[in-house]
Design an enzyme around this catalytic site. Structure first.
Site, PDB file in Angstrom:
ATOM      1  CB  CYS B 100      -0.981  -0.052   1.179  1.00 34.49           C
ATOM      2  SG  CYS B 100      -2.420   0.985   0.935  1.00 34.49           S
ATOM      3  NE  ARG B 134      -9.654   4.590   1.936  1.00 32.79           N
ATOM      4  CZ  ARG B 134      -8.448   5.120   2.092  1.00 32.79           C
ATOM      5  NH1 ARG B 134      -8.257   6.394   1.904  1.00 32.79           N
ATOM      6  NH2 ARG B 134      -7.427   4.360   2.420  1.00 32.79           N
ATOM      7  CG  HIS B 202      -3.980  -3.809   3.672  1.00 30.91           C
ATOM      8  ND1 HIS B 202      -2.845  -3.352   4.284  1.00 30.91           N
ATOM      9  CD2 HIS B 202      -4.416  -2.817   2.869  1.00 30.91           C
ATOM     10  CE1 HIS B 202      -2.606  -2.115   3.863  1.00 30.91           C
ATOM     11  NE2 HIS B 202      -3.531  -1.757   3.010  1.00 30.91           N
TER      12      HIS B 202
END
Lengths: 467, 252
Positions: B100, B134, B202
């Protein structure tokens, strides 16, 4: 009283929806509020403005529900009447629904006080609609990052909401959380800090769950003399001089009594008194302290504050004890983010003796879709009690992920069992638990609701299910 | 009984106190355990602001993601001190995993909403543009370079859109089956350049993707000892958890 026809229409639509919800046995608590607001957008403002002594708002990541229920108990002990979003529906719809329910058919709110638990993201809107007498901020931890984005944004959101408070209002802040206290540093209104002075629990070392060790004001590292948990402790910034504010409402002489609860002394300008709390967990001392600070701000007398805490019974799913037969014991404890989970694990490891563990992880919207937090939680802390754990099982939509987490926390792969169906998993775990053993059931939020149903079907209702 | 392997490794965890979002420390736990189960001694060194470190001694580097604020705190330190040395070592084949924010910092630049360009280290021929929404959710992807039929699963949560160039044979780490990946457009997820990996996954990424964890360990062993062989592990829960996510979300 509401005089506008539109307001009354909103109120009655909301009341009808609440009645219908009850009739069909639907537990949803936010829809009637949303409906009332669509008809009359100013409904919440108009109802809240009638509270005789105003409202107290409680926000933060962990402890909102417990703190507001403790405060509600104290208010009840003072013989004052109350409007409270008791069911924990803490978005604007749920809060409006609580006021709709509390209002008379003519639209009058007879309550003396309001206690409102608010989700962090909802607080700016709430502060504008309900002009509260005070806002309690408990702590900031990562929770549902898939919904909020980054934690910094949440802190800033709360900070901006506090700036909207009326001048006579008070910000009641946790001095021990530097993220919370940094808000007080820049806040222009009145601030009341609460904190724990006693260093007999906690450590000199930072635990994994700390959100930051950097000063929110200048970005330099904070120096800590003491950590309680996460980033909560006694700290100062050597660079810009920001430090833990000296709290006015403090706790000393803490005595943790395992699953029996705790005892501690509250030190306040109004006096010092000893409190016995029957709810286990160090973090509940913070909740009791936050509720006490709010109560003192509302000028509740000391005997009511004590009585409220003493009479407080564990909140639904917050380390709740189930009554079983033959001396078997079971506890049900909600886990939903790393810090809360670490505190539950801490309580579990402090209780010695043979035990069993069932962890139930769901990833529905109300749980947070992202379960990465399981790896921020310190399941490695189970290591010392592994010899006492007679069985370890997992369940829920993400039960396999939980099994994997436990495996990497040091549990042998073949010592973990997984049952996808929650009610089967609970039935099997209860079946296995023999006299003298304690079963710990650790579910996420929606898994807790399913667990409650499963337990009730098995005839094991906990003592204190209220809702 | 686990045999002791003499091939000790050194893992550097960069900015562990700043880049620690979304359970990424699970990646360190995973590398530690998978070495421990094979008797390979793995030392973890935490390197943060103002620490001096020579990457020549490192066998493996991990960099997670952080909030905007914390990434700003380390930006100068990384640009001036650790970044150039890290790029040099990675160009020479040092295995590296960046997730990320760490992945973005190792690209050429990040362009903000206002059009401002924050320079990155340029290890990856990749650039990131701020997006208006997002990209959040579960990801299922295919990663044939890890072996036939090997897939990756994880959870993404990023607003930056990353695009890959073509310098030095950089290629996507995986092809998205479900989810958004680098930019929501070209199906690419993450990047591989030499032994350096960038990803938006993640979850954390390594526990449920043991093939990727072992790829990193094998590269590290090969480079230090000329022998990248690894004892296979049973990986029961690893496979169970991986397959469960792949089954549930691949069809969406």
């Amino acid at each position: 009283m509401l005089y506008s026809p539109r307001m009354l229409a909103g109120l009655w639509a909301g009341k009808t929806a609440i009645w219908l919800n009850r009739r069909i046995g639907h537990g949803g608590t936010s829809f009637p509020g949303g409906l009332g607001r669509r008809i009359a957008p100013g409904l919440l403002s108009a109802l809240a403005a009638q509270l005789k002594q105003g409202a107290m708002v409680i926000t933060g990541t962990n402890g909102k529900t417990t703190t507001s229920k403790m405060l509600a108990e104290m208010i009840a002990a003072s013989k004052l009447t109350l409007t409270h979003n008791r069911a924990g529906a803490n978005l604007v719809g749920g809060i409006t629904a609580a006021f709709i329910e509390s209002a008379s058919i003519g639209g009058s709110i007879g309550s003396d006080l309001g206690v409102i638990e608010v989700d962090e993201a909802t607080i700016p809107q709430l502060v504008r609609e309900v002009r509260p007498r005070g806002v309690v901020v408990t702590n900031f931890f990562r929770d549902q990052l898939d919904r909020f984005g980054e934690l910094d944004k949440t802190v800033t959101l709360v900070e901006e909401a506090l700036a909207l408070l009326p001048p006579q209002s008070v910000a009641i802040l946790n001095a021990d959380d530097p993220l919370v206290a940094s808000i007080g540093r820049r806040y222009r209104g009145r601030v009341l800090y609460f904190g724990i002075d006693d260093r007999s629990y906690g450590s000199r070392e930072m635990t994994q769950s700390a959100e930051t060790r950097f000063c929110r004001l200048c970005g330099h590292p904070l120096a800590y003399d003491w950590f309680f948990f996460g980033q909560l402790g006694h700290y100062r910034c050597v660079h810009c001089g920001f430090e833990r504010p000296q709290p006015k409402i403090r706790v000393s002489a803490i005595e943790l009594k395992g699953e029996e609860g705790s005892a501690f002394t509250v030190n306040a300008p109004q006096g010092n008194w000893r409190v016995e709390l029957s709810t286990p967990g160090f973090y509940n001392i913070y909740n009791a302290l936050a509720a006490t600070a709010a109560a003192l701000r509302l000028d509740l007398p000391e005997p009511s504050i004590r009585a409220g805490l003493q009479g407080y019974r564990t909140n639904f799913g917050r380390m709740e004890r189930l009554e079983l037969d033959d001396g078997r014991r079971a506890f049900l404890a909600l886990i939903k983010n790393p810090t809360g989970c670490d505190e539950v694990l801490r309580t579990l490891t402090q209780n010695r003796g043979p035990k069993r563990l069932l962890v139930i992880i769901n990833d529905n919207a109300a749980d947070g879709r992202d379960i990465s937090w399981l790896w921020d939680a310190d399941f490695e802390a189970l290591a010392p009690v592994l010899p006492e754990l007679r069985s370890i099982s997992t369940s829920g939509l993400r039960g396999e992920d939980m099994a994997l987490r436990l495996h990497y926390a040091g549990v042998p792969a073949d010592a973990i069992s997984y049952e996808p169906d929650i009610s089967h998993a609970i039935a099997a775990a209860l079946e296995m638990t023999s006299p003298e053993e304690t079963l710990y059931i650790l579910p996420t939020y929606t898994a807790l609701l399913e667990s409650k149903t499963a337990l009730a079907n098995l005839g094991h209702s906990p003592r204190y299910w209220e809702e | 009984m686990v045999q002791t392997d003499l091939r000790a490794l050194r893992l550097v965890h960069l900015y562990p106190d700043l880049l620690n979002l979304y359970g990424d420390r699970g990646n360190i736990i995973t590398l530690l355990r998978r070495c421990e189960w094979r008797g390979i001694p793995l030392a973890v060194e935490r390197v943060s602001l103002n620490d001096r470190f020579a990457f020549a001694d490192a066998d493996l580097v991990f960099m997670g993601g952080g909030s905007d604020r914390e990434q700003t705190l380390l930006f100068r330190d990384f640009q001036q001190h650790k970044g150039p040395a890290l790029v040099e070592a990675a160009e020479a084949g040092l295995p590296l995993l960046s997730v990320c924010g760490g992945y973005q910092l190792l690209g050429r630049y990040y362009r903000t909403h206002t059009g401002e360009e924050m320079p990155g280290l340029g290890l990856f021929d990749a650039w990131t543009e701020a997006g208006s929404t997002r990209l959040i959710g579960n990801v299922v992807a295919e990663a044939p370079f890890l072996g036939e039929g090997v897939g990756l699963v994880g959870f993404e949560n990023h607003s930056g859109r990353t695009f890959l160039g073509d310098r030095g044979g950089i290629r996507p780490l995986a092809q998205v089956v479900a989810g958004h990946g680098n930019n929501g457009k070209d199906k690419g997820e993450g990047a591989v350049y030499k032994n350096a990996i960038g990803t938006y996954l993640h979850g954390p990424v390594l526990p449920k993707n043991p093939a990727l964890a072992d790829w990193l360990l094998a590269r590290a062993l090969e480079r230090r000892y000329g022998d990248g062989s690894l004892t296979p592990l049973a990986d029961h829960w690893e496979r169970t958890a991986h397959d469960s996510v792949a089954r549930r979300f691949a069809s969406r």
